[in-house]
Design a protein around this motif. Structure first.
Motif, PDB file in Angstrom:
ATOM      1  N   GLY A 209       4.903 -39.178  -3.918  1.00  0.00           N
ATOM      2  CA  GLY A 209       6.349 -39.018  -3.719  1.00  0.00           C
ATOM      3  C   GLY A 209       6.730 -37.573  -3.462  1.00  0.00           C
ATOM      4  O   GLY A 209       5.883 -36.736  -3.156  1.00  0.00           O
ATOM      5  N   GLU A 210       8.008 -37.288  -3.579  1.00  0.00           N
ATOM      6  CA  GLU A 210       8.544 -35.954  -3.308  1.00  0.00           C
ATOM      7  C   GLU A 210       8.916 -35.277  -4.619  1.00  0.00           C
ATOM      8  O   GLU A 210       9.835 -35.728  -5.307  1.00  0.00           O
ATOM      9  CB  GLU A 210       9.799 -36.062  -2.427  1.00  0.00           C
ATOM     10  N   HIS A 211       8.181 -34.240  -4.964  1.00  0.00           N
ATOM     11  CA  HIS A 211       8.474 -33.501  -6.198  1.00  0.00           C
ATOM     12  C   HIS A 211       8.260 -32.018  -5.938  1.00  0.00           C
ATOM     13  O   HIS A 211       7.425 -31.643  -5.113  1.00  0.00           O
ATOM     14  CB  HIS A 211       7.544 -33.942  -7.334  1.00  0.00           C
ATOM     15  N   PRO A 212       8.959 -31.152  -6.680  1.00  0.00           N
ATOM     16  CA  PRO A 212       8.715 -29.713  -6.515  1.00  0.00           C
ATOM     17  C   PRO A 212       7.346 -29.315  -7.045  1.00  0.00           C
ATOM     18  O   PRO A 212       6.770 -30.006  -7.901  1.00  0.00           O
ATOM     19  CB  PRO A 212       9.823 -29.063  -7.351  1.00  0.00           C
ATOM     20  N   ARG A 213       6.804 -28.214  -6.510  1.00  0.00           N
ATOM     21  CA  ARG A 213       5.591 -27.611  -7.067  1.00  0.00           C
ATOM     22  C   ARG A 213       6.014 -26.584  -8.122  1.00  0.00           C
ATOM     23  O   ARG A 213       7.208 -26.363  -8.327  1.00  0.00           O
ATOM     24  CB  ARG A 213       4.804 -26.915  -5.954  1.00  0.00           C
ATOM     25  N   ILE A 214       5.044 -25.899  -8.717  1.00  0.00           N
ATOM     26  CA  ILE A 214       5.417 -24.901  -9.741  1.00  0.00           C
ATOM     27  C   ILE A 214       5.982 -23.639  -9.104  1.00  0.00           C
ATOM     28  O   ILE A 214       6.542 -22.800  -9.804  1.00  0.00           O
ATOM     29  CB  ILE A 214       4.232 -24.551 -10.682  1.00  0.00           C
ATOM     30  N   THR A 215       5.800 -23.467  -7.774  1.00  0.00           N
ATOM     31  CA  THR A 215       6.391 -22.328  -7.068  1.00  0.00           C
ATOM     32  C   THR A 215       7.383 -22.837  -6.027  1.00  0.00           C
ATOM     33  O   THR A 215       7.213 -23.924  -5.468  1.00  0.00           O
ATOM     34  CB  THR A 215       5.314 -21.502  -6.340  1.00  0.00           C
ATOM     35  N   ASP A 216       8.399 -22.045  -5.773  1.00  0.00           N
ATOM     36  CA  ASP A 216       9.380 -22.380  -4.740  1.00  0.00           C
ATOM     37  C   ASP A 216       9.931 -21.052  -4.211  1.00  0.00           C
ATOM     38  O   ASP A 216      10.856 -20.488  -4.795  1.00  0.00           O
ATOM     39  CB  ASP A 216      10.504 -23.231  -5.351  1.00  0.00           C
ATOM     40  N   GLY A 217       9.303 -20.552  -3.149  1.00  0.00           N
ATOM     41  CA  GLY A 217       9.750 -19.268  -2.619  1.00  0.00           C
ATOM     42  C   GLY A 217       8.825 -18.782  -1.520  1.00  0.00           C
ATOM     43  O   GLY A 217       8.036 -19.549  -0.972  1.00  0.00           O
ATOM     44  N   ALA A 218       8.936 -17.492  -1.243  1.00  0.00           N
ATOM     45  CA  ALA A 218       8.180 -16.882  -0.147  1.00  0.00           C
ATOM     46  C   ALA A 218       6.672 -16.964  -0.429  1.00  0.00           C
ATOM     47  O   ALA A 218       6.252 -16.977  -1.594  1.00  0.00           O
ATOM     48  CB  ALA A 218       8.588 -15.422   0.000  1.00  0.00           C
ATOM     49  N   PRO A 219       5.837 -17.006   0.639  1.00  0.00           N
ATOM     50  CA  PRO A 219       4.388 -17.067   0.428  1.00  0.00           C
ATOM     51  C   PRO A 219       3.860 -15.826  -0.281  1.00  0.00           C
ATOM     52  O   PRO A 219       4.354 -14.718  -0.063  1.00  0.00           O
ATOM     53  CB  PRO A 219       3.818 -17.131   1.851  1.00  0.00           C
ATOM     54  N   VAL A 220       2.875 -16.040  -1.139  1.00  0.00           N
ATOM     55  CA  VAL A 220       2.094 -14.932  -1.717  1.00  0.00           C
ATOM     56  C   VAL A 220       0.637 -15.389  -1.634  1.00  0.00           C
ATOM     57  O   VAL A 220       0.365 -16.567  -1.407  1.00  0.00           O
ATOM     58  CB  VAL A 220       2.451 -14.618  -3.197  1.00  0.00           C
ATOM     59  N   ASP A 221      -0.280 -14.474  -1.795  1.00  0.00           N
ATOM     60  CA  ASP A 221      -1.701 -14.849  -1.823  1.00  0.00           C
ATOM     61  C   ASP A 221      -2.348 -14.000  -2.906  1.00  0.00           C
ATOM     62  O   ASP A 221      -2.745 -12.870  -2.669  1.00  0.00           O
ATOM     63  CB  ASP A 221      -2.343 -14.601  -0.451  1.00  0.00           C
ATOM     64  N   LEU A 222      -2.386 -14.542  -4.097  1.00  0.00           N
ATOM     65  CA  LEU A 222      -2.762 -13.758  -5.264  1.00  0.00           C
ATOM     66  C   LEU A 222      -4.033 -14.343  -5.885  1.00  0.00           C
ATOM     67  O   LEU A 222      -4.012 -15.478  -6.349  1.00  0.00           O
ATOM     68  CB  LEU A 222      -1.596 -13.832  -6.269  1.00  0.00           C
ATOM     69  N   PRO A 223      -5.125 -13.590  -5.909  1.00  0.00           N
ATOM     70  CA  PRO A 223      -6.323 -14.092  -6.579  1.00  0.00           C
ATOM     71  C   PRO A 223      -6.116 -14.133  -8.090  1.00  0.00           C
ATOM     72  O   PRO A 223      -5.412 -13.277  -8.636  1.00  0.00           O
ATOM     73  CB  PRO A 223      -7.404 -13.075  -6.194  1.00  0.00           C
ATOM     74  N   LEU A 224      -6.707 -15.116  -8.742  1.00  0.00           N
ATOM     75  CA  LEU A 224      -6.567 -15.246 -10.196  1.00  0.00           C
ATOM     76  C   LEU A 224      -7.952 -15.282 -10.833  1.00  0.00           C
ATOM     77  O   LEU A 224      -8.913 -15.769 -10.231  1.00  0.00           O
ATOM     78  CB  LEU A 224      -5.824 -16.546 -10.541  1.00  0.00           C
ATOM     79  N   GLU A 225      -7.987 -14.803 -12.055  1.00  0.00           N
ATOM     80  CA  GLU A 225      -9.245 -14.843 -12.814  1.00  0.00           C
ATOM     81  C   GLU A 225      -9.048 -15.807 -13.991  1.00  0.00           C
ATOM     82  O   GLU A 225      -8.083 -15.670 -14.756  1.00  0.00           O
ATOM     83  CB  GLU A 225      -9.540 -13.431 -13.338  1.00  0.00           C
ATOM     84  N   LEU A 226      -9.957 -16.783 -14.097  1.00  0.00           N
ATOM     85  CA  LEU A 226      -9.833 -17.756 -15.184  1.00  0.00           C
ATOM     86  C   LEU A 226     -10.361 -17.136 -16.477  1.00  0.00           C
ATOM     87  O   LEU A 226     -11.538 -16.811 -16.595  1.00  0.00           O
ATOM     88  CB  LEU A 226     -10.619 -19.029 -14.842  1.00  0.00           C
TER      89      LEU A 226
END
Ligand SMILES: NC(=O)c1ccc[n+]([C@@H]2O[C@H](COP(=O)([O-])OP(=O)(O)OC[C@H]3O[C@@H](n4cnc5c(N)ncnc54)[C@H](OP(=O)(O)O)[C@@H]3O)[C@@H](O)[C@H]2O)c1
Length: 220
Positions: free
Chosen positions: A187-204
């Motif tokens: 269905g149609e649901h928001p994601r956890i982000t809503d805005g301009a693109p970013v490309d951020l690496p994350l470390e677990l």
């Protein structure tokens, strides 16, 4: 990265595992389904969170100095829990009805000079509880700095998606805590982000599991 069972951990263990690395520190706590929905069928994150998520949610609340939340989330989720100071971020600068009778000093409003409800909000919360940080939107880097100066160096944001995107765009997020619940909604649901693109690496930094729910601590 070792996968730890949440049920094996005491609250004291969780406090240690989620201790912040330095201050000021801003972390954002969010929840999503496996297919990326940030809300349940009822249109709220309360429709997808569960007991495992609540345990980490409570841990992060315990460890923070204040909670920072977008006005949309405060309105939609009916925020009332004021165990920690609550900082609302709003362009309009309007205090949601359920928070208008909050105990003095428990709610702050971060808003901008152009906010249409500025005078009304100053009257409700008190002048020193209203932070004007920008002309047409809240400067979120300035917000992090201002709150640290005010004695709140460990900040917990509980979203929502627009605020998270703004914080990412301004490069002020130190940590994302994301619970992935074992559900698919399509269905149609928001994601956890809503805005301009970013490309951020994350470390677990940490991964916990409880009955199929995955709780990750990601550092930027
Ligand atoms: N899955 C999750 O973990 C999670 C977490 C939180 C919320 N949610 C869900 O997300 C939905 C709400 O989404 P949303 O994107 O509207 O939430 P939001 O980001 O909490 O609220 C958006 C509002 O916050 C204010 N805002 C955000 N950034 C701003 C900035 N830089 N300067 C000034 N004001 C700023 C504006 O308020 P004004 O309109 O007052 O100007 C804006 O309309 C709800 O359904 C909620 O259940 C999910």
């Amino acid at each position: 990265m070792e996968l730890r069972k949440l049920s094996d951990l005491t609250d004291a263990d969780l406090d240690e595992l989620y201790a912040v690395e330095s201050r000021p520190w801003l972390r954002v706590n969010m929840v999503s389904t496996v297919d990326g929905s940030a809300t349940g069928p009822n249109g709220r994150s309360g429709g997808i969170n569960n007991a495992a998520d609540k345990r980490v949610f409570d841990t992060l609340r315990r460890l923070c100095d204040c909670v920072v939340v977008g006005a949309g989330t405060a309105r939609d989720e009916g925020y009332r829990d004021l165990t920690k100071p609550l900082v609302l971020v709003s362009r309009r600068g309007e205090v949601p009805p359920r928070l208008r009778d909050a105990p003095a000093g428990s709610v702050l409003m971060a808003t901008c000079a152009a906010a249409e409800h500025l005078d009304e909000t100053r009257a409700i919360l008190g002048d020193d509880q209203v932070l004007v940080l920008g002309q047409h939107r809240v400067d979120l880097a300035e917000l992090k700095h201002t709150l640290a100066e005010r004695g709140y160096p460990s900040l917990l944001s509980e979203g929502g998606p627009q605020l998270l995107s703004g914080l990412l765009a301004e490069g002020v997020v130190d940590e994302l805590d994301l619970t992935v619940v074992p559900r698919l909604l399509a269905g149609e649901h928001p994601r956890i982000t809503d805005g301009a693109p970013v490309d951020l690496p994350l470390e677990l930094a940490l991964l916990l599991e409880d009955g199929g729910t995955l709780l990750g601590r990601w550092l930027t």
